[in-house]
Design an enzyme around this catalytic site. Structure first.
Site, short mmCIF file in Angstrom:
data_model
loop_
_atom_site.label_atom_id
_atom_site.label_comp_id
_atom_site.label_asym_id
_atom_site.label_seq_id
_atom_site.Cartn_x
_atom_site.Cartn_y
_atom_site.Cartn_z
N PRO A 83 5.32 -5.06 -6.09
CA PRO A 83 4.34 -6.15 -6.05
C PRO A 83 4.60 -7.05 -4.85
O PRO A 83 5.74 -7.43 -4.57
CB PRO A 83 4.58 -6.89 -7.37
CG PRO A 83 5.07 -5.82 -8.29
CD PRO A 83 5.91 -4.92 -7.43
N CYS A 84 3.52 -7.38 -4.13
CA CYS A 84 3.69 -8.04 -2.83
C CYS A 84 3.08 -9.44 -2.77
O CYS A 84 3.09 -10.06 -1.72
CB CYS A 84 3.04 -7.18 -1.75
SG CYS A 84 1.27 -6.89 -2.03
N GLN A 85 2.55 -9.94 -3.89
CA GLN A 85 1.85 -11.22 -3.82
C GLN A 85 2.72 -12.36 -3.30
O GLN A 85 2.25 -13.26 -2.63
CB GLN A 85 1.29 -11.58 -5.20
CG GLN A 85 0.12 -10.72 -5.64
CD GLN A 85 0.56 -9.41 -6.29
OE1 GLN A 85 1.74 -9.05 -6.26
NE2 GLN A 85 -0.37 -8.69 -6.87
N ASN A 122 4.32 -2.05 1.89
CA ASN A 122 4.17 -3.42 1.42
C ASN A 122 3.37 -4.22 2.44
O ASN A 122 3.03 -3.71 3.52
CB ASN A 122 5.54 -4.06 1.18
CG ASN A 122 5.54 -5.00 -0.01
OD1 ASN A 122 4.92 -6.06 0.03
ND2 ASN A 122 6.23 -4.61 -1.08
#
Length: 368
Positions: A83-85, A122
């Site tokens: 997850p890259c948020q 990513n």
């Protein structure tokens, strides 16, 4: 040295963008790990790999090996898109965002599984923005685990994706394999572009130019809030749009495609005197690659996601095409859930390009 085939495990698999690309490259994707129930439902509808629907913190290397039944004539490729948020330049995440720590679960499983090859994708902010400190630490850990790494920021448009989507791509090989590469005078590389910016002055390899967004807009007409589903067209769903936003989209389309052309009576209070994200309420330009798809890609108010000729935002199927998913790939969930799956996915053709590189590398290493 006998011929060896590549078997892959896809961590943080989402709906299956990476897996789809690797399969297109001829790689046997046997297992995936994903915590989101709806994304898992989409994945299993389209891909036959065994999916572990679980928090990756609770997944061990031995459990994954038990699922894939790796044979002696097979090499493991471990893939991850954490997850890259928290790293994204679009969101409000910080370096301390707990989601950023999930990349260390990838490192842990590399240590437990000792794969021949590793692949990670990513957001660009992981290596040179908010996540720079973490990324440097991850590279240090890979070095201590005896993996050779090559990484860079790649533009998906350079790989046949009709979208401007810059992403960090990391390729890695276990050091004993890298030593065999050195003996064969081979370098660890990233995928080579298949397409080129049309404004480039030189094109020695005569690559085709970037795919434009115009290539995706040939589906049946659709009104805002309508769903079109047939035996040949899936997930052609559009979100609803208020009357005033329909007025805005028409005016913007007639006057250059960006919201700064709006007359005072149509300007939102939150946009007065502010620059903000200038693409919001914009229209997709069919003569260029589309902007980056996000989890809000079906919402007119969340980016430059306005349809070029129809009074609505792009549909789920149009967004999926922009992410280079095949039309036969079917998404499960509500409109919002589908948009999130599409926006979070790795573009299929970008993953395919990495998969083809590892296939080429594996063949070269197994040549006598």
């Amino acid at each position: 040295m006998g011929k060896k085939k590549i078997v892959a495990i896809d961590l943080f698999s989402g709906c299956g963008g990476t897996s789809s690309g690797l399969i297109k490259a001829g790689i046997d994707v046997r297992a995936a790990v994903e915590i989101n129930k709806v994304a898992t439902k989409t994945y299993t509808k389209n891909i036959s790999a065994h999916v572990i629907e679980e928090d990756i913190v609770n997944v061990s290397g031995s459990e994954l090996l038990d699922k894939i039944k790796l044979k002696r004539n097979e090499e493991l490729l471990l893939v991850a898109c954490p997850p890259c948020q928290g790293f994204s330049s679009i969101g409000n995440g910080t370096e301390d965002d707990e989601r950023n720590q999930l990349v260390y679960q990838f490192v842990r499983l590399v240590n437990e599984l000792r794969p021949a090859y590793v692949l990670m994708e990513n957001v660009s902010g992981m290596s040179k923005g908010k996540g720079k400190k973490i990324f440097k630490d991850v590279l240090k850990k890979f070095d201590l685990l005896n993996y050779e790494i090559n990484s860079d920021i790649l533009n998906s448009a350079d790989f046949g994706v009709p979208q401007m989507r810059k992403r960090l791509v990391l390729h890695g090989v276990r050091r004993d394999i890298y030593e065999k590469m050195v003996a064969k005078d081979m370098n660890l590389e990233l995928p080579k572009p298949t397409n080129i910016n049309p404004s480039s002055k030189e094109n020695p390899e005569e690559l085709p130019v970037w795919e434009t967004a115009g290539s995706v807009f040939n589906l049946p007409r659709l009104s805002a809030g309508e769903k079109h589903q047939s035996e040949t067209v899936f997930n052609h769903y559009a979100n609803g749009l208020s009357d005033i936003n329909k007025e805005r989209i028409r005016h913007i389309r007639r006057n250059g495609g960006s919201r700064d052309c709006l007359p005072d009576r149509l300007v939102l209070n939150c946009h007065r005197g502010k620059q903000g994200h200038g693409d919001v309420y914009g229209i997709i330009d069919v003569n260029r690659p589309a902007p980056t798809m996000t989890g809000g890609c079906m919402s007119y108010t969340k980016g430059r996601f306005g349809h070029p000729v129809e009074d609505r935002a792009i549909s789920a199927r149009e967004a999926a095409r922009i992410q280079s998913f095949e039309d036969e790939f079917i998404f499960e969930g509500t409109n919002g859930e589908i948009a999130l799956q599409i926006g979070n996915a790795v573009p299929v053709k970008l993953a395919k390009a990495s998969g083809e590189y590892f296939q080429w590398l594996n063949r070269k290493l197994n040549e006598k």
